[in-house]
Write a protein that holds these residues in place. Structure first.
Motif, PDB file in Angstrom:
ATOM      1  N   GLY A   1     -26.864  -7.772 -26.327  1.00  0.00           N
ATOM      2  CA  GLY A   1     -26.289  -8.194 -27.514  1.00  0.00           C
ATOM      3  C   GLY A   1     -26.881  -9.493 -27.905  1.00  0.00           C
ATOM      4  N   ASN A   2     -27.737 -10.088 -26.965  1.00  0.00           N
ATOM      5  CA  ASN A   2     -28.472 -11.331 -26.950  1.00  0.00           C
ATOM      6  C   ASN A   2     -29.862 -11.238 -26.692  1.00  0.00           C
ATOM      7  N   ALA A   3     -30.923 -10.850 -27.527  1.00  0.00           N
ATOM      8  CA  ALA A   3     -32.044 -10.453 -27.599  1.00  0.00           C
ATOM      9  C   ALA A   3     -32.880 -11.735 -26.991  1.00  0.00           C
ATOM     10  N   ALA A   4     -32.772 -12.887 -27.610  1.00  0.00           N
ATOM     11  CA  ALA A   4     -33.238 -14.071 -27.024  1.00  0.00           C
ATOM     12  C   ALA A   4     -33.046 -14.367 -25.508  1.00  0.00           C
ATOM     13  N   LEU A   5     -31.883 -14.352 -25.095  1.00  0.00           N
ATOM     14  CA  LEU A   5     -31.599 -14.407 -23.764  1.00  0.00           C
ATOM     15  C   LEU A   5     -32.147 -13.308 -22.830  1.00  0.00           C
ATOM     16  N   GLU A   6     -32.334 -12.311 -23.120  1.00  0.00           N
ATOM     17  CA  GLU A   6     -32.912 -11.266 -22.601  1.00  0.00           C
ATOM     18  C   GLU A   6     -34.465 -11.435 -22.293  1.00  0.00           C
ATOM     19  N   LYS A   7     -34.875 -11.810 -23.524  1.00  0.00           N
ATOM     20  CA  LYS A   7     -36.554 -11.990 -23.310  1.00  0.00           C
ATOM     21  C   LYS A   7     -36.928 -13.054 -22.312  1.00  0.00           C
ATOM     22  N   GLN A   8     -35.818 -14.235 -22.323  1.00  0.00           N
ATOM     23  CA  GLN A   8     -35.951 -15.447 -21.332  1.00  0.00           C
ATOM     24  C   GLN A   8     -35.903 -14.759 -19.852  1.00  0.00           C
ATOM     25  N   VAL A   9     -34.807 -13.974 -19.609  1.00  0.00           N
ATOM     26  CA  VAL A   9     -34.657 -13.456 -18.336  1.00  0.00           C
ATOM     27  C   VAL A   9     -35.836 -12.645 -17.976  1.00  0.00           C
ATOM     28  N   ILE A  10     -36.542 -11.895 -19.022  1.00  0.00           N
ATOM     29  CA  ILE A  10     -37.601 -11.051 -18.360  1.00  0.00           C
ATOM     30  C   ILE A  10     -39.031 -11.872 -18.348  1.00  0.00           C
ATOM     31  N   THR A  11     -38.897 -12.834 -19.067  1.00  0.00           N
ATOM     32  CA  THR A  11     -40.445 -13.654 -18.644  1.00  0.00           C
ATOM     33  C   THR A  11     -40.243 -14.435 -17.931  1.00  0.00           C
TER      34      THR A  11
ATOM     35  N   VAL B   1     -37.512 -14.996 -15.300  1.00  0.00           N
ATOM     36  CA  VAL B   1     -36.990 -14.697 -14.012  1.00  0.00           C
ATOM     37  C   VAL B   1     -37.264 -13.381 -13.441  1.00  0.00           C
ATOM     38  N   ALA B   2     -37.240 -12.483 -13.989  1.00  0.00           N
ATOM     39  CA  ALA B   2     -37.789 -11.033 -13.532  1.00  0.00           C
ATOM     40  C   ALA B   2     -37.822 -10.054 -14.299  1.00  0.00           C
ATOM     41  N   SER B   3     -38.971  -9.308 -14.449  1.00  0.00           N
ATOM     42  CA  SER B   3     -38.949  -8.265 -15.198  1.00  0.00           C
ATOM     43  C   SER B   3     -38.052  -7.042 -14.748  1.00  0.00           C
ATOM     44  N   TYR B   4     -38.112  -6.042 -15.846  1.00  0.00           N
ATOM     45  CA  TYR B   4     -37.153  -4.791 -15.497  1.00  0.00           C
ATOM     46  C   TYR B   4     -37.691  -4.134 -13.935  1.00  0.00           C
ATOM     47  N   GLY B   5     -38.944  -4.188 -13.971  1.00  0.00           N
ATOM     48  CA  GLY B   5     -39.431  -3.592 -12.712  1.00  0.00           C
ATOM     49  C   GLY B   5     -39.109  -4.401 -11.575  1.00  0.00           C
ATOM     50  N   LYS B   6     -39.053  -5.601 -11.365  1.00  0.00           N
ATOM     51  CA  LYS B   6     -38.822  -6.599 -10.168  1.00  0.00           C
ATOM     52  C   LYS B   6     -37.128  -6.583 -10.213  1.00  0.00           C
ATOM     53  N   GLN B   7     -36.331  -6.614 -11.312  1.00  0.00           N
ATOM     54  CA  GLN B   7     -35.110  -6.311 -11.061  1.00  0.00           C
ATOM     55  C   GLN B   7     -34.542  -4.958 -10.412  1.00  0.00           C
ATOM     56  N   LEU B   8     -35.467  -3.852 -10.863  1.00  0.00           N
ATOM     57  CA  LEU B   8     -35.029  -2.681 -10.100  1.00  0.00           C
ATOM     58  C   LEU B   8     -35.587  -2.517  -8.926  1.00  0.00           C
ATOM     59  N   GLY B   9     -36.680  -3.136  -8.451  1.00  0.00           N
ATOM     60  CA  GLY B   9     -37.097  -3.400  -7.120  1.00  0.00           C
ATOM     61  C   GLY B   9     -36.120  -3.993  -6.258  1.00  0.00           C
ATOM     62  N   LYS B  10     -35.558  -5.126  -6.678  1.00  0.00           N
ATOM     63  CA  LYS B  10     -34.400  -5.870  -5.791  1.00  0.00           C
ATOM     64  C   LYS B  10     -33.148  -5.114  -5.663  1.00  0.00           C
ATOM     65  N   LEU B  11     -32.778  -4.490  -6.952  1.00  0.00           N
ATOM     66  CA  LEU B  11     -31.626  -3.473  -6.739  1.00  0.00           C
ATOM     67  C   LEU B  11     -31.904  -2.230  -5.846  1.00  0.00           C
ATOM     68  N   THR B  12     -33.276  -1.748  -5.805  1.00  0.00           N
ATOM     69  CA  THR B  12     -33.661  -0.546  -4.759  1.00  0.00           C
ATOM     70  C   THR B  12     -33.393  -1.347  -3.509  1.00  0.00           C
ATOM     71  N   SER B  13     -33.896  -2.451  -3.229  1.00  0.00           N
ATOM     72  CA  SER B  13     -33.975  -3.073  -1.895  1.00  0.00           C
ATOM     73  C   SER B  13     -32.571  -3.264  -1.315  1.00  0.00           C
ATOM     74  N   ALA B  14     -31.542  -4.007  -2.196  1.00  0.00           N
ATOM     75  CA  ALA B  14     -30.120  -3.955  -1.752  1.00  0.00           C
ATOM     76  C   ALA B  14     -29.371  -2.697  -1.677  1.00  0.00           C
ATOM     77  N   VAL B  15     -29.600  -1.548  -2.339  1.00  0.00           N
ATOM     78  CA  VAL B  15     -28.842  -0.303  -2.209  1.00  0.00           C
ATOM     79  C   VAL B  15     -29.722   0.089  -0.838  1.00  0.00           C
ATOM     80  N   LEU B  16     -30.693   0.057  -0.649  1.00  0.00           N
ATOM     81  CA  LEU B  16     -31.173   0.719   0.792  1.00  0.00           C
ATOM     82  C   LEU B  16     -30.787  -0.221   2.146  1.00  0.00           C
ATOM     83  N   GLU B  17     -30.619  -1.186   1.782  1.00  0.00           N
ATOM     84  CA  GLU B  17     -29.831  -2.086   2.928  1.00  0.00           C
ATOM     85  C   GLU B  17     -28.458  -1.824   2.988  1.00  0.00           C
ATOM     86  N   LEU B  18     -27.724  -1.657   1.799  1.00  0.00           N
ATOM     87  CA  LEU B  18     -26.390  -1.031   1.951  1.00  0.00           C
ATOM     88  C   LEU B  18     -26.219   0.445   2.402  1.00  0.00           C
ATOM     89  N   ALA B  19     -27.040   1.244   2.126  1.00  0.00           N
ATOM     90  CA  ALA B  19     -27.039   2.564   2.480  1.00  0.00           C
ATOM     91  C   ALA B  19     -27.412   2.889   4.220  1.00  0.00           C
TER      92      ALA B  19
END
Length: 123
Positions: free
Chosen positions: A40-50, A52-70
């Motif tokens: 619901g906050n497009a400006a905040l999402e744009k700042q996060v993506i530009t 902090v981390a793109s969707y791909g980087k976020q997904l990569g970190k999530l993938t790594s975390a799930v693999l560690e837990l698994a």
């Protein structure tokens, strides 16, 4: 003399005769960036993506975390996720290699002295 709408005859503008408008073509039709506004906050999402981390980087970190837990009880889904992570990493490396090769080729054609100096620094 009576003028319609109180404008003198020379004040009428024909189509395409007024102020110049920006008619640049849209060049982001095939852009890999998507505007998704889930929180619901497009400006905040744009700042996060530009910033902090793109969707791909976020997904990569999530993938790594799930693999560690698994690692406790890996199953079929974990193996599929590991394969996905390896495939993504291989694609990143291939893309990086192709990009570096293209940049070196362009540098060689544009500035041979700088290209040779770079090769000496890298070897």
């Amino acid at each position: 003399m009576f003028y319609p709408f109180s404008l003198p005859p020379m004040a009428w503008q024909l189509p395409l005769s007024g102020d110049v408008k920006d008619i640049s073509p849209m060049t982001n039709w095939f852009s890999p960036q998507y505007e998704i506004n889930i929180a619901g906050n497009a400006a905040l999402e744009k700042q996060v993506i530009t910033k902090v981390a793109s969707y791909g980087k976020q997904l990569g970190k999530l993938t790594s975390a799930v693999l560690e837990l698994a690692d406790g009880e890996p199953g079929e889904a974990v193996e599929a996720l590991r394969t996905l992570a390896k495939d993504i990493e291989a694609l990143k490396n291939k893309t990086l290699l192709e990009s570096v090769e293209a940049d070196l080729f362009r540098l060689k054609n544009q500035d041979l002295a700088a290209y040779n100096a770079l090769l000496k620094r890298l070897v």
